[in-house]
Design an enzyme around this catalytic site. Structure first.
Site, short mmCIF file in Angstrom:
data_model
loop_
_atom_site.label_atom_id
_atom_site.label_comp_id
_atom_site.label_asym_id
_atom_site.label_seq_id
_atom_site.Cartn_x
_atom_site.Cartn_y
_atom_site.Cartn_z
N TYR A 16 5.19 -30.67 -1.27
CA TYR A 16 5.85 -29.49 -1.86
C TYR A 16 6.03 -29.58 -3.36
O TYR A 16 6.52 -28.65 -3.98
CB TYR A 16 7.22 -29.29 -1.20
CG TYR A 16 8.11 -30.52 -1.30
CD1 TYR A 16 8.87 -30.77 -2.42
CD2 TYR A 16 8.15 -31.44 -0.26
CE1 TYR A 16 9.67 -31.90 -2.52
CE2 TYR A 16 8.95 -32.56 -0.33
CZ TYR A 16 9.70 -32.79 -1.46
OH TYR A 16 10.48 -33.91 -1.55
N GLY A 17 5.63 -30.70 -3.96
CA GLY A 17 5.90 -30.89 -5.38
C GLY A 17 4.65 -31.21 -6.17
O GLY A 17 3.66 -30.47 -6.14
N THR A 18 4.67 -32.34 -6.85
CA THR A 18 3.59 -32.70 -7.77
C THR A 18 2.30 -33.09 -7.06
O THR A 18 1.28 -33.27 -7.72
CB THR A 18 4.02 -33.84 -8.71
OG1 THR A 18 4.25 -35.03 -7.93
CG2 THR A 18 5.27 -33.46 -9.50
N LEU A 19 2.31 -33.21 -5.73
CA LEU A 19 1.09 -33.54 -4.99
C LEU A 19 0.28 -32.31 -4.58
O LEU A 19 -0.85 -32.43 -4.13
CB LEU A 19 1.43 -34.35 -3.73
CG LEU A 19 1.98 -35.75 -3.97
CD1 LEU A 19 2.37 -36.41 -2.66
CD2 LEU A 19 0.98 -36.60 -4.72
N GLU A 93 6.06 -41.82 -3.95
CA GLU A 93 7.36 -41.24 -3.60
C GLU A 93 8.49 -42.27 -3.59
O GLU A 93 9.64 -41.92 -3.39
CB GLU A 93 7.29 -40.54 -2.25
CG GLU A 93 6.27 -39.42 -2.20
CD GLU A 93 6.57 -38.25 -3.13
OE1 GLU A 93 7.66 -38.20 -3.74
OE2 GLU A 93 5.71 -37.37 -3.25
#
Length: 193
Positions: A16-19, A93
């Site tokens: 849901y983020g930087t990936l 993470e």
């Protein structure tokens, strides 16, 4: 009822983020195929239940707080990854130091390819894993704006190279101090001041 149809030896992971595609860590992690790592984009999804997606540090780092029922349905992407990629993602993470990888049900917002999730269509639930922030100070993080999706530019995300001193050790220590403040206690492996 959600079902998981990941191939043997693979894991379904919600990012849901930087990936996510187009975000700063996508190519370095989910796009990295070295050392036997495999990640295959399955489709766009959102959490079945509401969760608070917040910016947890001054570097624009996102996190979903383990506070089911609060926040919004979080949008992201579903990947099928092998064990080598899962370990690589755990490293990024900081799992289990900063985030915990836990089971979660997500709803497909588009039909996946038949080869990825046979018989699944938009609207179906799928079981997967997600990186959640489980140990935090509610009075610090729950009051922050709850997002439905993360965008690095909008969040003011600063990658490792742009953080304090451009030094890996200094970057790590700055992140530890920020997270220690957010969770309200020292991290067990960090004894610095």
């Amino acid at each position: 009822m959600a079902t998981s149809t990941a191939a043997a030896g693979s894991h379904l992971v919600f990012v849901y983020g930087t990936l996510k595609q187009g975000q700063p860590n996508h190519d370095a992690y989910t796009g990295d195929r070295t050392e036997g790592r495999m990640a295959t984009f399955v489709g766009c999804v959102e959490t079945e239940k509401c969760f608070p997606l917040v910016i947890i540090t001054e570097y624009g780092i996102p996190g979903i707080l383990a506070a089911e029922g609060q926040g919004k349905h979080v949008q992201g992407e579903l990947y099928s990854v092998n064990h080598a990629m899962l370990e690589h993602m755990d490293s990024l993470e900081g799992c289990p130091r900063y985030y915990e990888r836990l089971p979660l049900s997500v709803r497909l917002t588009e039909a996946p390819s038949a080869s990825q999730l046979p018989g699944k269509q938009a609207g179906d639930l799928v079981d997967c894993e997600v990186y959640l922030v489980t140990d935090f100070k509610p009075e610090v993080l729950l009051d922050r704006p709850h997002l439905t999706t993360f965008d690095a530019v909008a969040a003011g995300y600063i990658g490792d190279s742009g953080r304090t001193g451009h030094n890996a050790f200094e970057n790590a220590m700055a992140t530890v101090k920020t997270l220690t403040k957010a969770i309200g206690r020292p991290l067990p492996w960090f004894q610095g001041k």
